[in-house]
Write a protein that holds these residues in place. Sequence first.
Motif, PDB file in Angstrom:
ATOM      1  N   MET A 119      -5.699  -1.610   2.204  1.00  0.00           N
ATOM      2  CA  MET A 119      -4.397  -1.545   2.877  1.00  0.00           C
ATOM      3  C   MET A 119      -3.689  -2.898   2.795  1.00  0.00           C
ATOM      4  N   GLY A 129       1.468   6.067   5.048  1.00  0.00           N
ATOM      5  CA  GLY A 129       0.437   5.170   4.507  1.00  0.00           C
ATOM      6  C   GLY A 129      -0.766   5.090   5.433  1.00  0.00           C
ATOM      7  N   CYS A 162       1.731  -0.886   5.233  1.00  0.00           N
ATOM      8  CA  CYS A 162       0.980   0.362   5.410  1.00  0.00           C
ATOM      9  C   CYS A 162       1.481   1.002   6.698  1.00  0.00           C
ATOM     10  N   PHE A 217       0.837  -1.197   0.000  1.00  0.00           N
ATOM     11  CA  PHE A 217       0.000   0.000   0.000  1.00  0.00           C
ATOM     12  C   PHE A 217       0.875   1.251   0.000  1.00  0.00           C
ATOM     13  N   SER A 248      -1.312  -7.656   5.115  1.00  0.00           N
ATOM     14  CA  SER A 248      -1.202  -6.299   5.651  1.00  0.00           C
ATOM     15  C   SER A 248      -0.217  -6.226   6.818  1.00  0.00           C
ATOM     16  N   SER A 270      -4.925   6.394   5.009  1.00  0.00           N
ATOM     17  CA  SER A 270      -5.892   5.293   5.123  1.00  0.00           C
ATOM     18  C   SER A 270      -6.721   5.346   6.404  1.00  0.00           C
TER      19      SER A 270
END
Length: 364
Positions: free
Chosen positions: A113, A121, A117, A68, A137, A125
């Motif tokens: 995501m 990031g 992340c 992401f 993730s 988000s």
Amino acid sequence: MSSTEPLVITEVQGRVGLITLNRPKALNALSLGMIRGLTAALLAWREDPAVLAVAIRGVNKEGPFGAFCAGGDIRFFHQAALAGNPELEDFFTEEYALNHLIHTYPKPYIAFMDGICMGGGMGISQGASLRVVTERSKLAMPETNIGLFPDVGGGYFLSRCAGHLGEYLGLTGRMLQGREALSAGLADGHIESQRLPKLWDSLGATPFENGEAVQRWVESHLQAQAPAAPWPVDEVNAVFGLGSVSAMVAALGASGSEWAKETLQVLRQRSPLMLHVVLEQIRRARRVGLAEDLRMERDLVRHCFHLRPGAASETVEGVRALAIDKDHAPKWNPARIEDVTPEQVAAFFVSPWPAHAHPLRSLG
């Protein structure tokens, strides 16, 4: 990827604005140009009745999804701070304004995501109306590791985690897997990563009647049940609810638990100065709204680079050790948690601007 491809790809498919972060070699770390591209697209679509909702994803070296956004471009921070490049100021002002725009966006904004992340990031988000994670993730606010603090609204969203989980995550930078992020309240739904491409394509091909329908459609593909927290909740609250970082490390040292030992070891590697600053940041953020938190963070980041300029900056030294020389041996100043003075911390919370001239004065 050809060098002519934009680092942010924006397109409208059907009734949905689709954003793809397209800087895979840098794990989609945000540059100033990317922040400007994101902001321009969101402002245009906010006023466009043809766009009902927005979705954002990143690409990895293999193709769509998989990474992401690893955060802000810390190599740029290092180079700009040493060169006195004024774009460093623009970067944070525009990034935090973008974070505010996302948190206050009037249409559904859906963040996929998948993959890494972290830091910046999380900033693009956590304000989403729907935060989607996968088994790949990896979420974190690891800034104390580079002599920085969880910015991009981190004070706001960490302080709103249950109990004192926000202090724990902000001080240690602990990484959360996808389902763990559900437990922490930092994600809304989980989906297997292999299902993402088809779901993404359906966003542009389905005749939605309104934005809520877009979000409901995505939600119908997600698993929202949060597992039990994988950290010792009572111990986290007891330790990270204490009044100072020094009290926290003393309590961790006195505890016999494996979690306490590991946590103490992590804290001893982080910037002592910034641990104290982060604790104060999160405690203050708990009492204020998003705009006020972002203004405070803008003050803090200015001080990170200017209270002790150039190579003397704790942040410049932290980035040097992690990303430039990669010796993983930052020379923190002060060197020990116990040596940080209240005056050193207080200096970070004095705004360098009068209210009428603050770079984020216009945030609602």
